[in-house]
Design a protein around this motif. Structure first.
Motif, PDB file in Angstrom:
ATOM      1  N   LYS A 134       0.831  -1.202   0.000  1.00 34.37           N
ATOM      2  CA  LYS A 134       0.000   0.000   0.000  1.00 34.37           C
ATOM      3  C   LYS A 134       0.871   1.259   0.000  1.00 34.37           C
ATOM      4  O   LYS A 134       0.625   2.201  -0.764  1.00 34.37           O
ATOM      5  N   SER A 135       1.891   1.264   0.842  1.00 34.03           N
ATOM      6  CA  SER A 135       2.796   2.416   0.886  1.00 34.03           C
ATOM      7  C   SER A 135       3.544   2.574  -0.431  1.00 34.03           C
ATOM      8  O   SER A 135       3.720   3.693  -0.930  1.00 34.03           O
ATOM      9  N   ASP A 147       2.525   1.661  -3.377  1.00 39.87           N
ATOM     10  CA  ASP A 147       1.578   2.148  -4.388  1.00 39.87           C
ATOM     11  C   ASP A 147       1.353   3.647  -4.246  1.00 39.87           C
ATOM     12  O   ASP A 147       1.295   4.380  -5.246  1.00 39.87           O
ATOM     13  N   GLN A 148       1.255   4.158  -3.023  1.00 32.13           N
ATOM     14  CA  GLN A 148       1.058   5.593  -2.802  1.00 32.13           C
ATOM     15  C   GLN A 148       2.256   6.401  -3.299  1.00 32.13           C
ATOM     16  O   GLN A 148       2.099   7.455  -3.937  1.00 32.13           O
ATOM     17  N   LEU A 149       3.455   5.918  -2.998  1.00 34.03           N
ATOM     18  CA  LEU A 149       4.659   6.624  -3.442  1.00 34.03           C
ATOM     19  C   LEU A 149       4.759   6.647  -4.964  1.00 34.03           C
ATOM     20  O   LEU A 149       5.129   7.668  -5.570  1.00 34.03           O
ATOM     21  N   ARG A 158       2.266   6.380  -7.140  1.00 34.01           N
ATOM     22  CA  ARG A 158       1.237   7.263  -7.698  1.00 34.01           C
ATOM     23  C   ARG A 158       1.682   8.726  -7.607  1.00 34.01           C
ATOM     24  O   ARG A 158       1.468   9.519  -8.540  1.00 34.01           O
ATOM     25  N   GLN A 159       2.287   9.083  -6.473  1.00 39.51           N
ATOM     26  CA  GLN A 159       2.798  10.448  -6.320  1.00 39.51           C
ATOM     27  C   GLN A 159       3.855  10.758  -7.371  1.00 39.51           C
ATOM     28  O   GLN A 159       3.902  11.865  -7.922  1.00 39.51           O
ATOM     29  N   ASP A 164       2.234  10.903 -11.034  1.00 34.65           N
ATOM     30  CA  ASP A 164       1.378  12.068 -11.256  1.00 34.65           C
ATOM     31  C   ASP A 164       2.184  13.329 -11.568  1.00 34.65           C
ATOM     32  O   ASP A 164       1.600  14.353 -11.957  1.00 34.65           O
ATOM     33  N   THR A 222       5.370  -0.434 -10.095  1.00 33.08           N
ATOM     34  CA  THR A 222       3.915  -0.531  -9.967  1.00 33.08           C
ATOM     35  C   THR A 222       3.431  -1.927 -10.348  1.00 33.08           C
ATOM     36  O   THR A 222       2.533  -2.492  -9.697  1.00 33.08           O
ATOM     37  N   THR A 232       3.829  -4.280  -7.489  1.00 32.07           N
ATOM     38  CA  THR A 232       2.808  -4.212  -6.438  1.00 32.07           C
ATOM     39  C   THR A 232       1.551  -4.987  -6.817  1.00 32.07           C
ATOM     40  O   THR A 232       0.766  -5.364  -5.942  1.00 32.07           O
TER      41      THR A 232
END
Length: 738
Positions: A543-544, A546-548, A550-551, A554, A570, A573
């Protein structure tokens, strides 16, 4: 980038255009003239009487001493006497005795000695037979003569009294410390103190000495910063020069450069403002129209760029371009265009404009710099590699024809970076080694600038991914000593934190890796986020990770290479997801493959193929997986680090065995593949990645257990147990393809 367009070989003999202030005759300068006067008398006596012991070695030592005394600022008489008696610069005994007699006469006879000196200099200048009409000594004589000629009688008297006080104070100091110059080591300490530390603050720098000091230190900061003075010592000298010559703009500009290398923004901005304020005053004093405001805007933009103030830098660049167009300054326009490409990614269109305009030698540097800048920006937009290398070759030709060592080194370093981006890491390593083994000398000075630093950093990373961490740290230490300060220190600090985080992840040292990633954030935001995502993935914190990612994805400003690597992580994950979600992994890999194909990222294409093979294998499609792994095997083994090599060998063996359905065929295949697995284990062990070694041993033990070969099963199970006892880890870390 200098504040003004001046000749590159600025020296103390050039005419001064930076200050209207006349040179001041000081007691030290009189002592130097007395030394020259007695040397000429002794030389004449030797010519008339050949029995006097005055060798060519004595003359050479005095010439070196004289050059040093003329070029460097005033020193106390004690320090001057120490130089005259030192083993390196010591003068002939007879010469020293006559000099001491003349200094004593200055005190006993009176001011008549100065009037006699004036006449002696006049005779030497007007004597057609004298060899001192030209050259450094001749120019020094002329400056002293002109200054003496313009002095009033009260000024003459003040000079005489100061000279007597200078001599008396120095003689007392010599008597107290007469044993200070007994060996060459003590002399070298004295020389450093004399030139840089212990100079009396009331002594004056002449205009030409100031110009020489600023020119030398500016050149060293640009080409060989390690040989320049330390920031504190340099600022002390600059403060003295500014005190003596408040309108000397180049001293303020060097102050700006000195402040930048210690990251002092406020002093840097103050110094650059003062520099161009003084330039304007000098232009007005000379009744000339100043057409160099564009350079003030350009240097202000560079200053903001150094501190990552991109909006302010772009505003200054636009102002610079407008002023340069008004003044028809092609050089400034070329430089502004290069910086605009560096600061604004939207201005990355490739252009060969003005490359053919080589007849204007003053434009060569800016043209070559512009080519290198545009090659860099064009490489990130998917421009054809062959075209980029062809145009970069034009820059190399220009650089070699004009012996611009900084751009020669930068060109080779940029070529190494291009090869690395396109996945040819061995060729990139060869380019870096070629640069480091080149003899980059011009006018007897060795270049040691940005290009060398980039080549060393490339080798540090290459050695690290090959598992040679000790060698990488050795090269890193050498780089740190060679480039101790900003901005070049940013490159090796980035390499340092990157390999530290990478090595810690292999060893499962999470805290150390996390600290390195956070330090890396201030140097390279995108690389830091990528490494933090890699760390989270290694810890199974999907989860962490994936967040990094995505940041990172983007952000529209990231390079294509970084985007492809982020997409690969990605995909990692998503791999542990259920089978019905495998198509999402395939879509991510296809997106990464499209970007890699567009930008000619061959090595990343090979890594994507390897990931496709892994996904196909998990989907029970071994034949397609084997075909995919064969497409990428050669590229990864030729250009990859040992971690990728170990992974691709392990995956190739698994695909090759999955294809075979018969037990006999599986057994025959594993006998051929065992050397590959042993090589993979050796690579993992070299990286201290013991979890991956366990993966290999678990695979082999399970494989032989399925074939009911208990002896081989127990062999690899025992190896697994040995590693597990020595390097324990949780079972959930196993069998994850990251």
């Amino acid at each position: 980038m200098s504040a003004k367009k001046e000749p590159e070989t600025v020296g103390f003999w050039l005419p001064n255009q930076c200050s209207a202030k006349m040179d001041i005759i000081t007691p030290h300068k009189l002592a130097v003239v007395f030394l020259i006067q007695e040397y000429l008398s002794l030389k004449k006596a030797v010519d008339e009487n050949a029995q006097l012991d005055f060798t060519a070695r004595d003359r050479r030592k005095f010439c070196l001493l004289l050059l040093k005394l003329i070029q460097y600022p005033d020193m106390a008489y004690k320090d001057l006497y120490g130089l005259l008696t030192s083993p390196v610069y010591g003068i002939h005994r007879a010469h020293l005795e006559e000099f001491e007699k003349l200094m004593k006469m200055l005190k006993t006879v009176g001011i008549e000695v100065l009037f006699d000196l004036y006449n002696v200099i006049d005779k030497l200048i007007t004597d057609n037979a004298s060899s001192y009409q030209i050259g450094i000594v001749g120019l020094y004589f002329r400056r002293v003569y002109i200054t003496l000629d313009k002095m009033s009688f009260p000024e003459f008297m003040a000079l005489y009294r100061n000279s007597v006080a200078y001599y008396e104070k120095g003689v007392r100091a010599v008597q107290i410390s007469s044993s200070s110059f007994t060996n060459s080591e003590s002399f070298m300490k004295l020389e450093a103190q004399t030139l840089y530390k212990d100079r009396n603050s009331t002594c004056k720098w002449s205009i030409k000495q100031s110009e020489l000091f600023v020119a030398q230190q500016s050149l060293l900061l640009q080409n060989n910063e390690i040989n320049a003075l330390s920031p504190k010592e340099m600022q002390t000298r600059l403060n003295e020069i500014i005190h003596d010559h408040p309108l000397y703009s180049q001293a303020y500009f060097l102050t700006y450069l000195n402040s930048v290398r210690v990251r002092d923004f406020f002093n840097a901005i103050d110094a650059i403002h003062r520099s161009f304020d003084r330039s304007t005053l000098n232009s007005l004093a000379l009744v000339q129209d100043s057409k160099e405001y564009q350079y003030s805007a350009l240097n202000l933009a560079i200053l903001h760029a150094q501190f990552n103030h991109n909006e302010e830098a772009l505003a200054s660049i636009k102002e610079c371009i407008m002023l340069a167009q008004e003044n028809s300054d092609k050089i400034c326009l070329q430089l502004a265009h290069a910086w605009l490409c560096l600061l604004d990614n939207s201005k990355s269109q490739f252009s060969e404009k003005n490359i053919a305009n080589k007849e204007l030698i003053t434009l060569v540097h800016s043209i070559s710099l512009g080519i290198q800048s545009l090659v860099k920006s064009s490489a990130s937009t998917g421009y054809t590699p062959a075209k980029l290398f062809e145009v970069l070759l034009k820059s190399d030709i220009l650089n070699c024809q004009t012996s611009m060592m900084d751009l020669i080194a930068n060109g080779i370093a940029e070529r190494a970076a291009l090869w690395a981006m396109y996945g040819k890491n061995e060729v990139s390593s060869l380019c870096s080694q070629l640069l480091l083994n080149s003899d980059l000398k011009s006018l007897g000075k060795t270049y040691n600038g940005e290009g060398i630093c980039q080549a060393l950093c490339s080798l540090i990373i290459w050695l690290a991914i090959q598992g040679e961490f000790n060698l990488a740290l050795t090269v890193l230490k050498h780089t740190r000593e060679r480039f101790p300060r900003y901005p070049l220190s940013k490159s090796w600090m980035t390499a340092d934190y990157y390999i530290t985080s990478m090595q810690a992840i292999f060893r499962h040292e999470w805290t150390e890796s996390s600290n390195a990633c956070y330090h890396l954030y201030t140097l390279d935001k995108h690389l830091s986020l990528l490494q933090r995502a890699f760390l989270a993935l290694a810890r199974l914190n999907l989860k962490s990770a994936d967040q990094l990612l995505r940041q990172l994805l983007d952000d529209d400003t990231i390079e294509p290479l970084t985007r492809v690597r982020a997409l690969l992580l990605t995909a990692h994950t998503l791999i542990p997801s259920p089978d019905n979600a495998k198509m999402e992994v395939v879509n991510v890999l296809n997106e990464a493959l499209a970007i890699a194909n567009k930008n000619y990222l061959d090595y990343e294409k090979a890594l994507i193929e390897m990931h496709f093979a892994h996904v196909l294998l998990t989907m029970k499609l071994p034949h397609q997986a084997l075909k995919a792994i064969k497409n990428c095997l050669e590229n990864i083994l030729a250009n990859g680090g040992i971690y990728d090599k170990a992974k691709v060998l392990f995956l190739f063996v698994k695909c090759a065995l999955a294809v075979e359905l018969d037990s006999i065929n599986k057994l025959a295949k594993i006998e051929k593949c065992l050397p590959m697995l042993e090589q993979a284990v050796e690579y993992f062990q070299k990286l201290e990645c013991y979890v991956k070694m366990k993966d290999v041993y678990i695979f082999l033990a399970t494989f032989y257990n399925d074939l009911e070969m208990k002896e081989e099963r127990n062999k690899y199970a025992y190896k697994y147990r040995q590693i597990e006892e020595q390097y324990p880890s949780a079972s959930e870390y196993l069998n994850l393809f990251y």
